[in-house]
Design a protein around this motif. Sequence first.
Motif, mmCIF file in Angstrom:
data_model
loop_
_atom_site.group_PDB
_atom_site.id
_atom_site.type_symbol
_atom_site.label_atom_id
_atom_site.label_comp_id
_atom_site.label_asym_id
_atom_site.label_seq_id
_atom_site.Cartn_x
_atom_site.Cartn_y
_atom_site.Cartn_z
ATOM 1 N N GLY A 45 0.811 -1.209 0.000
ATOM 2 C CA GLY A 45 0.000 0.000 0.000
ATOM 3 C C GLY A 45 0.848 1.265 0.000
ATOM 4 N N THR A 48 2.066 1.758 -3.470
ATOM 5 C CA THR A 48 0.956 2.194 -4.322
ATOM 6 C C THR A 48 0.732 3.693 -4.196
ATOM 7 N N VAL A 196 -3.388 -5.809 -7.279
ATOM 8 C CA VAL A 196 -3.581 -4.464 -6.752
ATOM 9 C C VAL A 196 -3.993 -4.549 -5.285
ATOM 10 N N GLY A 302 2.526 2.930 -9.356
ATOM 11 C CA GLY A 302 1.756 2.944 -8.116
ATOM 12 C C GLY A 302 0.617 1.947 -8.138
ATOM 13 N N ILE A 303 -0.084 1.867 -9.261
ATOM 14 C CA ILE A 303 -1.203 0.925 -9.376
ATOM 15 C C ILE A 303 -0.725 -0.512 -9.152
ATOM 16 N N GLY A 305 1.825 -1.342 -7.298
ATOM 17 C CA GLY A 305 2.718 -1.337 -6.146
ATOM 18 C C GLY A 305 2.770 -2.668 -5.426
#
Length: 387
Positions: A45, A48, A196, A302-303, A305
Amino acid sequence: MRLPSIPLPALLAGFVAVLVGYASSAAIIWQAADAAGANSAQIAGWLTMLGIGMGISTLILTLWYRAPILTAWSTPGAALLATSLHGSTLNEAVGVFIFASALILICGATGLFARLMRLIPPTLSAAMLAGILLRFGLDTFTSLQGHFLLCGTMLLSWLVAKLLAPRYAVVVAMIAGLVICLVTGEFSTDSVPMGVVLPEFTAPHFSLSSLLGIGVPFFLVTMASQNAPGVATLKASGYDVPVSPLMVVTALIALLLAPFGVFSICIAAITAAICQSKEAHPDPDKRWLAAAAAGVFYVLAGIFGASISSLLTALPVAWIHTLAGLALLGTIAGSLHQALNNERERDAAVVTFLVTASGLTLAGVGSAFWGMLAGGICYCVLLALRA
């Protein structure tokens, strides 16, 4: 408003900038989150939200000023967190993030950034940073004891790449290490599922010892070792962008996203130079396209991550230590050079370096703070005696 198409060289420059940023320091972020007690899902997280935060800030600043303004996390700051957060709770870590981002926001909004940096001797800031990073440099070589083939191959690959393509030396070492891990079966792929992962909200907890011992040094390192070089790189490339709005935007985004693991968002220096070079675009007025592409790649990183976190969790710790150390060798060398280059301030700088590197903890406050305090006292006393 219709955006112009991005030429392939600019697209590649943006991709390489993000790749180098992640390859050189994602392992350090992982270590910092682990030191704070974050579990694998929480680390995913963090990565992300860091990717999304850097992507949004890069796109906002780049599109607004039409200049190649790339943001990044603070790698020296992450190194400080990795060495200082042991024994702290995740809630205290988030409190530190909020505290440091708030200080940066105040500096940007009031224009105190330049004046604050002038109050702290650069030699002492550099010495403190070198002391913080010393363990990472040592881990690069102590990892050879139990993983000689893996770490030795990474070191050799890095050395060869330094001669042939120095900009990509860390990336080459990373790939070489991955190949050895694949061949020797050192992956542990059952650690975290790929995919994700939604970031988790962590309520902050503020304690005086963590704010003084971690928050203040983290703020100083971030400003002196990340934001200041980032602004200098931007100006050296010919882009005269007002500094205060850069500080306000990056600090505000970091402040809002801190409960989700965004420990810092700063003005990038090394990776930004890739987007600010003539290889990105022959026309300096069009190089912002490379930074805009990097912003998009940041968001994509980030998506995914969770996948990056899964990879780091599946790899041996020796791979992470070696990669992090190699990525920081240049910073360690530059910090030591800056710290010891001024003969009149050398003694105070050495005191700062040794106290910081010692790992000393007094009254619950970490060694970076005491190193800066001890060095500052020596600096003032020696300056007064020589006057």
